[in-house]
Motif scaffolding. Structure first.
Motif, PDB file in Angstrom:
ATOM      1  N   GLU A   1       0.847  -1.194   0.000  1.00  0.00           N
ATOM      2  CA  GLU A   1       0.000   0.000   0.000  1.00  0.00           C
ATOM      3  C   GLU A   1       0.884   1.247   0.000  1.00  0.00           C
ATOM      4  N   THR A   2       1.207   1.712  -1.190  1.00  0.00           N
ATOM      5  CA  THR A   2       2.061   2.902  -1.320  1.00  0.00           C
ATOM      6  C   THR A   2       1.669   3.633  -2.601  1.00  0.00           C
ATOM      7  N   SER A   3       2.351   4.741  -2.874  1.00  0.00           N
ATOM      8  CA  SER A   3       2.071   5.464  -4.120  1.00  0.00           C
ATOM      9  C   SER A   3       3.352   6.090  -4.639  1.00  0.00           C
TER      10      SER A   3
ATOM     11  N   GLU B   1       8.018  11.991  -2.955  1.00  0.00           N
ATOM     12  CA  GLU B   1       8.086  13.114  -2.016  1.00  0.00           C
ATOM     13  C   GLU B   1       9.018  12.816  -0.843  1.00  0.00           C
ATOM     14  N   ARG B   2       8.952  11.584  -0.294  1.00  0.00           N
ATOM     15  CA  ARG B   2       9.757  11.262   0.893  1.00  0.00           C
ATOM     16  C   ARG B   2      11.180  10.837   0.571  1.00  0.00           C
ATOM     17  N   THR B   3      11.417  10.316  -0.653  1.00  0.00           N
ATOM     18  CA  THR B   3      12.748   9.745  -0.929  1.00  0.00           C
ATOM     19  C   THR B   3      13.392  10.235  -2.225  1.00  0.00           C
TER      20      THR B   3
ATOM     21  N   ASP C   1       6.864  -5.067   3.567  1.00  0.00           N
ATOM     22  CA  ASP C   1       7.044  -3.934   4.485  1.00  0.00           C
ATOM     23  C   ASP C   1       7.239  -2.642   3.673  1.00  0.00           C
ATOM     24  N   ARG C   2       6.172  -1.864   3.566  1.00  0.00           N
ATOM     25  CA  ARG C   2       6.243  -0.669   2.707  1.00  0.00           C
ATOM     26  C   ARG C   2       7.225   0.376   3.212  1.00  0.00           C
ATOM     27  N   SER C   3       7.532   0.333   4.535  1.00  0.00           N
ATOM     28  CA  SER C   3       8.422   1.367   5.066  1.00  0.00           C
ATOM     29  C   SER C   3       9.880   1.154   4.642  1.00  0.00           C
TER      30      SER C   3
ATOM     31  N   ARG D   1      15.366  -4.772   8.926  1.00  0.00           N
ATOM     32  CA  ARG D   1      14.448  -3.958   9.740  1.00  0.00           C
ATOM     33  C   ARG D   1      15.090  -2.599  10.005  1.00  0.00           C
ATOM     34  N   MET D   2      14.263  -1.577  10.036  1.00  0.00           N
ATOM     35  CA  MET D   2      14.844  -0.237  10.210  1.00  0.00           C
ATOM     36  C   MET D   2      13.911   0.704  10.952  1.00  0.00           C
ATOM     37  N   ASN D   3      14.497   1.499  11.848  1.00  0.00           N
ATOM     38  CA  ASN D   3      13.793   2.629  12.444  1.00  0.00           C
ATOM     39  C   ASN D   3      14.161   3.847  11.590  1.00  0.00           C
ATOM     40  N   GLY D   4      13.353   4.102  10.574  1.00  0.00           N
ATOM     41  CA  GLY D   4      13.689   5.101   9.548  1.00  0.00           C
ATOM     42  C   GLY D   4      13.921   6.493  10.095  1.00  0.00           C
ATOM     43  N   THR D   5      13.096   6.909  11.042  1.00  0.00           N
ATOM     44  CA  THR D   5      13.199   8.282  11.560  1.00  0.00           C
ATOM     45  C   THR D   5      14.528   8.494  12.279  1.00  0.00           C
TER      46      THR D   5
ATOM     47  N   PRO E   1      27.649  11.708  -2.039  1.00  0.00           N
ATOM     48  CA  PRO E   1      27.144  11.101  -0.808  1.00  0.00           C
ATOM     49  C   PRO E   1      26.584   9.711  -1.064  1.00  0.00           C
ATOM     50  N   HIS E   2      26.518   8.894  -0.007  1.00  0.00           N
ATOM     51  CA  HIS E   2      25.788   7.626  -0.081  1.00  0.00           C
ATOM     52  C   HIS E   2      24.376   7.949  -0.552  1.00  0.00           C
ATOM     53  N   GLN E   3      23.915   7.203  -1.556  1.00  0.00           N
ATOM     54  CA  GLN E   3      22.623   7.520  -2.178  1.00  0.00           C
ATOM     55  C   GLN E   3      21.478   6.853  -1.403  1.00  0.00           C
ATOM     56  N   ALA E   4      21.349   7.180  -0.114  1.00  0.00           N
ATOM     57  CA  ALA E   4      20.273   6.593   0.708  1.00  0.00           C
ATOM     58  C   ALA E   4      18.926   7.044   0.173  1.00  0.00           C
ATOM     59  N   ASN E   5      18.763   8.330   0.090  1.00  0.00           N
ATOM     60  CA  ASN E   5      17.598   8.916  -0.596  1.00  0.00           C
ATOM     61  C   ASN E   5      17.779  10.427  -0.660  1.00  0.00           C
ATOM     62  N   LEU E   6      17.022  11.055  -1.525  1.00  0.00           N
ATOM     63  CA  LEU E   6      17.247  12.473  -1.820  1.00  0.00           C
ATOM     64  C   LEU E   6      17.075  13.363  -0.594  1.00  0.00           C
TER      65      LEU E   6
HETATM   66  O1  UT7 Z   1      21.587   3.793   4.437  1.00  0.00           O
HETATM   67  C1  UT7 Z   1      20.628   4.353   5.272  1.00  0.00           C
HETATM   68  C2  UT7 Z   1      19.339   3.676   4.975  1.00  0.00           C
HETATM   69  N1  UT7 Z   1      18.223   4.295   5.574  1.00  0.00           N
HETATM   70  C3  UT7 Z   1      17.445   5.220   5.005  1.00  0.00           C
HETATM   71  O2  UT7 Z   1      17.692   5.729   3.940  1.00  0.00           O
HETATM   72  C4  UT7 Z   1      16.181   5.587   5.698  1.00  0.00           C
HETATM   73  C5  UT7 Z   1      16.195   6.849   6.477  1.00  0.00           C
HETATM   74  N2  UT7 Z   1      14.846   7.229   6.740  1.00  0.00           N
HETATM   75  C6  UT7 Z   1      14.086   7.902   5.842  1.00  0.00           C
HETATM   76  O3  UT7 Z   1      14.541   8.308   4.802  1.00  0.00           O
HETATM   77  C7  UT7 Z   1      12.653   8.171   6.203  1.00  0.00           C
HETATM   78  O4  UT7 Z   1      12.473   7.946   7.577  1.00  0.00           O
HETATM   79  C8  UT7 Z   1      11.671   7.260   5.387  1.00  0.00           C
HETATM   80  C9  UT7 Z   1      11.724   7.641   3.919  1.00  0.00           C
HETATM   81  C10 UT7 Z   1      12.019   5.800   5.554  1.00  0.00           C
HETATM   82  C11 UT7 Z   1      10.253   7.489   5.885  1.00  0.00           C
HETATM   83  O5  UT7 Z   1       9.901   8.854   5.780  1.00  0.00           O
HETATM   84  P1  UT7 Z   1       9.241   9.606   7.027  1.00  0.00           P
HETATM   85  O6  UT7 Z   1       8.918  10.953   6.570  1.00  0.00           O
HETATM   86  O7  UT7 Z   1      10.186   9.456   8.191  1.00  0.00           O
HETATM   87  O8  UT7 Z   1       7.912   8.782   7.238  1.00  0.00           O
HETATM   88  P2  UT7 Z   1       7.412   8.017   8.540  1.00  0.00           P
HETATM   89  O9  UT7 Z   1       8.222   6.785   8.734  1.00  0.00           O
HETATM   90  O10 UT7 Z   1       7.324   8.998   9.664  1.00  0.00           O
HETATM   91  O11 UT7 Z   1       5.963   7.617   8.095  1.00  0.00           O
HETATM   92  C12 UT7 Z   1       4.966   8.589   7.805  1.00  0.00           C
HETATM   93  C13 UT7 Z   1       3.713   7.839   7.370  1.00  0.00           C
HETATM   94  C14 UT7 Z   1       3.309   6.701   8.317  1.00  0.00           C
HETATM   95  O12 UT7 Z   1       1.909   6.660   8.359  1.00  0.00           O
HETATM   96  P3  UT7 Z   1       1.112   7.300   9.611  1.00  0.00           P
HETATM   97  O13 UT7 Z   1       1.634   6.562  10.815  1.00  0.00           O
HETATM   98  O14 UT7 Z   1       1.489   8.751   9.606  1.00  0.00           O
HETATM   99  O15 UT7 Z   1      -0.291   7.022   9.268  1.00  0.00           O
HETATM  100  C15 UT7 Z   1       3.812   5.476   7.603  1.00  0.00           C
HETATM  101  O16 UT7 Z   1       3.086   4.320   7.937  1.00  0.00           O
HETATM  102  O17 UT7 Z   1       3.938   7.235   6.095  1.00  0.00           O
HETATM  103  C16 UT7 Z   1       3.587   5.843   6.158  1.00  0.00           C
HETATM  104  N3  UT7 Z   1       4.421   5.125   5.226  1.00  0.00           N
HETATM  105  C17 UT7 Z   1       4.114   4.988   3.927  1.00  0.00           C
HETATM  106  N4  UT7 Z   1       3.047   5.414   3.213  1.00  0.00           N
HETATM  107  C18 UT7 Z   1       3.044   5.122   1.904  1.00  0.00           C
HETATM  108  C19 UT7 Z   1       5.614   4.518   5.452  1.00  0.00           C
HETATM  109  N5  UT7 Z   1       6.079   3.979   4.314  1.00  0.00           N
HETATM  110  C20 UT7 Z   1       5.162   4.263   3.359  1.00  0.00           C
HETATM  111  C21 UT7 Z   1       5.096   3.986   1.988  1.00  0.00           C
HETATM  112  N6  UT7 Z   1       4.031   4.433   1.300  1.00  0.00           N
HETATM  113  N7  UT7 Z   1       6.060   3.313   1.328  1.00  0.00           N
END
Ligand code: UT7
Length: 331
Positions: free
Chosen positions: A34-36, A42-44, A157-159, A220-224, A257-262
């Protein structure tokens, strides 16, 4: 710890990369979880990533990258006396992927080992190789960052599943008369290890029916939390290599930089005071290829003419462990 300029300069004399042909777009992911496309972009900033066909090994993906790097360097496989592969997705627990690759290349006189530093794999492996080359212990090193991380991504795991992709980057390093590595920096923080990890498959949770039922073999990851630490450590590490060389951001032509995300890349640039037009980004096309990311980006930046002879370049990495590191080099 930051290392200062050395008289025995070591440089990169050949580069290669290889990615699988299969492209997985955000629209494909919309059908899996469930993603778009809108959320992911926008997030990455990621639009698509490459995914290896089932059964492909990391050494198979690394091989063409290694061959290309050797060709660019004008060396034969038999000239290589050190092979280091940075990877978290090795062919097997052992033997090392570096040994598998050595056999395929025919680099029979090379010492080979894998290096585990997650997404910092290429940078840690390059810094390690530099030490052996600067002391004269080895002459020609083949350094690889290679991952088929898609095997360890939980595709339910969509996250996390939207973030990663497969790929390999390679470089040949040797002593150089001009340019080369000026300063390096590496750091680690094991206390934050469980912010980004794969719980099972090692001695803590050997493979069992339970480990499989609980999906413990997936990343597994704590993204924030990872986001915050990645930004701080990468920005500080980049500044460390500049300070050690007596240089400032203005003296650097290109940041890789490491291309983790934009979003992480933009936040690192802001914290380090680097304008985005000096920052190379290809995460939109490959996502986070973990240990391969810095070398793939360096390869493309050179191929595209973004990095030219005489330019100063900073490679910055961050990964699980936690690990982080930087390399300041003159091209
Ligand atoms: O080498 C290092 C590797 N690690 C990384 O690159 C990750 C670092 N972390 C990040 O870049 C960001 O934390 C993420 C991109 C992973 C997530 O962005 P965020 O702005 O921190 O989002 P969030 O985890 O706070 O989630 C916001 C919302 C949540 O929903 P609710 O609880 O607000 O209803 C999530 O469940 O977005 C939801 N969500 C998604 N929705 C649609 C999480 N993943 C997705 C998804 N599609 N793929």
């Amino acid at each position: 710890m930051t290392q200062s300029p050395s008289k025995n300069r070591v440089g990169v004399v050949g580069l290669g990369m290889s990615v699988p042909t299969k492209v997985l777009t955000n629209f494909d992911l919309e059908k899996m979880v469930e993603t778009s496309d809108e959320w992911i972009l926008e997030r990455t900033g990621i639009r698509e990533r490459r995914i290896a066909e089932p059964g492909t090994t990391t050494s198979e993906l690394a091989y063409p990258a290694a061959v290309e790097a050797l060709k660019q360097a004008g060396l034969k496989a038999s000239d290589v006396d050190l092979i280091i592969v940075g990877t978290t997705s090795p062919d097997m627990v052992f033997p090392s992927t570096a040994c598998v690759l050595q056999h395929r290349l025919g680099s029979t006189s090379a010492a080979c080992f894998d290096l585990s530093a997650a997404c910092s794999g290429s940078v840690f492996a390059m810094i390690t190789a530099e030490q052996y080359l600067a002391t004269g212990r080895y002459k020609n090193a083949l350094v690889i960052g290679a991952e088929i991380i898609s095997n360890f991504v939980d595709w339910t795991d969509r996250s996390t599943c939207v973030l990663f992709g497969d790929g390999a980057g390679a470089c040949v390093m040797t002593k150089v008369d001009r340019g080369g590595i000026l300063t390096t920096d590496m750091g680690s923080d094991g206390s934050a290890g469980e912010l980004l990890y794969i719980p099972a498959g090692g001695t803590k949770h050997p493979a069992s029916h339970t480990s499989i039922d609980q999906r413990l073999h997936y990343l597994r990851m704590n993204g924030t939390e990872v986001f915050k630490l990645a930004v701080r450590q990468m920005a500080d590490s980049a500044k460390n290599v500049l300070t050690a060389a007596g240089l400032s951001v203005a003296d650097v032509d290109c940041f890789i930089p490491h291309q983790a995300n934009l979003r992480i890349i933009q936040a690192v640039a802001k914290r380090a005071g680097v304008p985005m037009d000096k920052v190379f980004v290809n995460a939109d096309r490959y996502g986070n290829t973990s240990a391969a990311s810095n070398l793939i980006a360096l390869y493309e930046a050179v191929q595209q003419g973004t990095i030219k002879q005489g330019n100063r370049v900073v490679l910055v990495a961050f990964g699980a462990g936690l690990t982080w590191g930087s390399i300041l080099l003159e091209w």
